[in-house]
Scaffold this active site. Structure first.
Site, PDB file in Angstrom:
ATOM      1  N   LYS A  71       0.563  -0.720  -0.202  1.00 25.15           N
ATOM      2  CA  LYS A  71       0.254   0.385  -0.131  1.00 25.15           C
ATOM      3  C   LYS A  71       0.929   1.276   0.308  1.00 25.15           C
ATOM      4  O   LYS A  71       2.107   1.374   0.863  1.00 25.15           O
ATOM      5  CB  LYS A  71      -0.851  -0.174   1.142  1.00 25.15           C
ATOM      6  CG  LYS A  71      -1.973   1.257   1.028  1.00 25.15           C
ATOM      7  CD  LYS A  71      -2.823   0.482  -0.035  1.00 25.15           C
ATOM      8  CE  LYS A  71      -5.062   0.966   0.017  1.00 25.15           C
ATOM      9  NZ  LYS A  71      -5.531   0.124  -0.067  1.00 25.15           N
TER      10      LYS A  71
HETATM   11  P1  NAD Z   1     -13.152   7.655  -2.313  1.00 21.82           P
HETATM   12  O1  NAD Z   1     -12.143   8.983  -2.632  1.00 21.82           O
HETATM   13  O2  NAD Z   1     -13.390   7.523  -4.076  1.00 21.82           O
HETATM   14  O3  NAD Z   1     -14.553   8.279  -2.195  1.00 21.82           O
HETATM   15  C1  NAD Z   1     -14.365   8.423  -0.702  1.00 21.82           C
HETATM   16  C2  NAD Z   1     -15.427   8.336   0.127  1.00 21.82           C
HETATM   17  O4  NAD Z   1     -16.055   8.850   1.560  1.00 21.82           O
HETATM   18  C3  NAD Z   1     -16.353   9.626  -0.820  1.00 21.82           C
HETATM   19  O5  NAD Z   1     -17.646   9.452  -0.694  1.00 21.82           O
HETATM   20  C4  NAD Z   1     -15.600  11.141   0.716  1.00 21.82           C
HETATM   21  O6  NAD Z   1     -17.075  12.116   0.883  1.00 21.82           O
HETATM   22  C5  NAD Z   1     -16.112  10.111   1.831  1.00 21.82           C
HETATM   23  N1  NAD Z   1     -15.874  10.007   3.264  1.00 21.82           N
HETATM   24  C6  NAD Z   1     -14.156  10.952   3.067  1.00 21.82           C
HETATM   25  N2  NAD Z   1     -13.989  10.775   5.017  1.00 21.82           N
HETATM   26  C7  NAD Z   1     -15.212  10.460   5.175  1.00 21.82           C
HETATM   27  C8  NAD Z   1     -15.739  10.550   6.462  1.00 21.82           C
HETATM   28  N3  NAD Z   1     -15.274  10.820   7.190  1.00 21.82           N
HETATM   29  N4  NAD Z   1     -16.970  10.242   6.703  1.00 21.82           N
HETATM   30  C9  NAD Z   1     -17.635   9.902   6.036  1.00 21.82           C
HETATM   31  N5  NAD Z   1     -17.909  10.109   4.551  1.00 21.82           N
HETATM   32  C10 NAD Z   1     -16.398   9.898   4.373  1.00 21.82           C
HETATM   33  O7  NAD Z   1     -12.774   6.505  -1.732  1.00 21.82           O
HETATM   34  P2  NAD Z   1     -12.916   5.142  -2.652  1.00 21.82           P
HETATM   35  O8  NAD Z   1     -11.553   4.626  -3.338  1.00 21.82           O
HETATM   36  O9  NAD Z   1     -14.184   4.555  -3.578  1.00 21.82           O
HETATM   37  O10 NAD Z   1     -12.281   4.093  -1.642  1.00 21.82           O
HETATM   38  C11 NAD Z   1     -13.606   3.812  -0.445  1.00 21.82           C
HETATM   39  C12 NAD Z   1     -12.800   2.712   0.694  1.00 21.82           C
HETATM   40  O11 NAD Z   1     -12.874   1.725  -0.369  1.00 21.82           O
HETATM   41  C13 NAD Z   1     -11.521   2.871   1.286  1.00 21.82           C
HETATM   42  O12 NAD Z   1     -11.379   2.286   2.351  1.00 21.82           O
HETATM   43  C14 NAD Z   1     -10.588   1.994   0.322  1.00 21.82           C
HETATM   44  O13 NAD Z   1      -9.747   1.390   0.798  1.00 21.82           O
HETATM   45  C15 NAD Z   1     -11.801   0.836   0.056  1.00 21.82           C
HETATM   46  N6  NAD Z   1     -11.830   0.243  -1.586  1.00 21.82           N
HETATM   47  C16 NAD Z   1     -11.323   1.649  -2.575  1.00 21.82           C
HETATM   48  C17 NAD Z   1     -11.235   0.520  -4.234  1.00 21.82           C
HETATM   49  C18 NAD Z   1     -11.007   0.754  -4.965  1.00 21.82           C
HETATM   50  O14 NAD Z   1     -11.468   1.116  -6.492  1.00 21.82           O
HETATM   51  N7  NAD Z   1     -11.159   2.274  -5.069  1.00 21.82           N
HETATM   52  C19 NAD Z   1     -10.822  -0.981  -3.612  1.00 21.82           C
HETATM   53  C20 NAD Z   1     -10.746  -1.654  -2.491  1.00 21.82           C
HETATM   54  C21 NAD Z   1     -10.359  -0.746  -1.341  1.00 21.82           C
END
Ligand code: NAD
Length: 416
Positions: free
Chosen positions: A108
């Site tokens: 990561k």
């Molecule tokens: P992103 O940046 O696209 O979206 C994050 C979302 O969470 C946004 O809507 C933001 O407003 C919200 N957010 C941020 N801080 C917050 C808080 N304190 N309280 C409430 N909402 C909050 O991120 P993403 O890529 O969608 O990732 C989200 C989660 O999924 C993370 O834990 C990430 O590790 C996990 N994840 C992502 C992927 C991927 O392919 N992008 C794959 C596996 C896991």
């Protein structure tokens, strides 16, 4: 009672690891080796800001385990990113890639920055400098970054370009790229699609009819918005969604395509006319059948876990439930589908992207989605079978499968 307040996120993930390793009967040496990251790097990232000043950011890359293949893991841009969090997320990648049985290890990256505060030019310069600082550790057969919170396909295009300037054209050095740059069709939706696929299978096993089932989704970014959209398309009632500034609620169901348009236009979900305002904590405690935390780590703690009404939780985010909350919820009969399974769709299609880049051949989206479905369903049923047979939680079953595969690869390599 667990003293989770004193534990870092990495310690918390390792509590799940320890239970799995002990049940598998791994010896202490092997346990230590599997638990600790193989390599960690902290870097300085000086960036010339648009106003001419220099700001210095801190970045990390943690390579947790590479026994099963090149390290694989996203890059997070977030003000709270620190070494302990990046370690935790890297270790989750190790168990995740092993669970879905793709030939990668776990890593990561993170940069301590609020990406919403920076212009596109500043983000471009920051990403290039970060890439220069870690370029000797990454590469198609070493360690392959991908998007995570705060980063996206554009960020990956910048990483690919900065890496390519040093090493020659290398599309397989990074996944989650724009399709025009060698990205895979279906990658952007893959994590959310994986969430929806796991929900479909888990609902069948739990006897939950998804037609009209009430679902609340915390986070409306890449993962949350795609998961919400695909669940909406298959007939679920999405009663609440939120972003960092708060959320919206409608018991009759939110119109998710309209909400996506609204978010594209305004940058958030707050103020959407098709529902009432709701806070993030109200969303978590709302009267839903299924709760999907898809935003941040440690969103569900021992305190709010007691107020959660959902009968099923799908961990779309990484580590959204603390170990103590996990215990409270499990004792209350809530079915938890763990992060290492639920959000694995992204890394599965990243694997397809990497193989397409290496073969210099493109798959169509139907093939990507079919292969994703096959992989997710196989993993889900392996977890479910182990959990039922051994009378353990889905999380423990998932960790045991992942840890066992990595331990076997370490033994076969014969370097200890
Ligand atoms: P992103 O940046 O696209 O979206 C994050 C979302 O969470 C946004 O809507 C933001 O407003 C919200 N957010 C941020 N801080 C917050 C808080 N304190 N309280 C409430 N909402 C909050 O991120 P993403 O890529 O969608 O990732 C989200 C989660 O999924 C993370 O834990 C990430 O590790 C996990 N994840 C992502 C992927 C991927 O392919 N992008 C794959 C596996 C896991």
């Amino acid at each position: 009672m667990l003293q989770t307040l004193e534990l870092s996120t990495f310690d918390e993930v390792n509590l799940f690891f320890d239970t799995a390793a002990d049940r598998l009967g791994l010896n202490d040496g092997l346990k230590q080796m599997l638990k600790r990251p193989w390599r960690e790097l902290q870097v300085q990232i000086p960036v010339r800001m648009d106003d001419g000043q220099i700001e210095v950011f801190t970045g990390f890359r943690v390579q947790h385990n590479g026994a099963r293949g090149p390290y694989k893991g996203g890059v997070r841009y977030h003000p709270d990113a620190d070494l302990e969090e990046v370690r935790a997320l890297a270790s989750l990648m190790t168990w995740k890639t092993a669970l879905v049985d793709i030939p990668f290890g776990g890593s990561k990256g993170g940069v301590q920055v609020d990406p919403l505060r920076l212009s596109q030019g500043e983000l471009n310069r920051l990403t290039r400098r970060y890439t220069q600082q870690i370029e000797h550790l990454i590469g198609p057969n070493r360690d392959i970054p991908a998007p995570d919170m705060g980063t996206n396909a554009q960020t990956m295009a910048w990483i690919m370009d900065a890496y390519g300037q040093l090493h020659g054209h290398s599309p397989a050095a990074v996944t989650g790229k724009p399709v025009e740059m060698g990205g895979s069709l279906g990658r952007e939706s893959a994590t959310g699609r994986g969430v929806a696929l796991v929900l479909e299978e888990a609902a069948k096993d739990a006897g939950l009819d998804l037609q009209g089932a009430k679902i609340a989704v915390q986070g409306f970014g890449n993962v949350g918005s795609w998961a919400a959209r695909l669940m909406y398309d298959s007939g679920c009632r999405i009663i609440a969604v939120s972003g960092i500034d708060g959320g919206v609620f409608n018991l009759d169901g939110l119109d998710i395509p309209k909400l996506q348009d609204y978010q594209r236009a305004t940058g958030g979900v707050v103020g959407f006319g098709g529902g009432d305002g709701i806070s993030n904590s109200e969303l978590l405690e709302s009267d839903c059948d299924v709760l999907v935390p898809a935003a941040i780590d440690n969103a569900i703690t021992a305190e709010n876990a007691r107020h959660i009404k959902a009968r099923m939780i799908l961990e779309a985010a990484n580590h959204p439930i603390t170990p103590e909350a996990d215990r409270v919820l499990s004792e209350g009969g809530v079915t938890i589908l763990p992060d290492v399974l639920v959000n694995a769709g992204g890394v599965v299609v990243s694997y397809f992207e990497w193989t397409q880049n290496i073969q210099e051949f493109h798959w169509d989206e139907i093939r990507v989605n079919e292969e994703l479905k096959k992989t997710m369903l196989r993993a889900y049923h392996e977890v479910r079978t182990r959990s039922v047979n051994a009378q353990i939680s889905n999380r423990q079953a998932a960790f045991e499968i992942g840890v066992q595969r990595v331990a076997r690869a370490v033994e076969l390599r014969g370097f200890v």
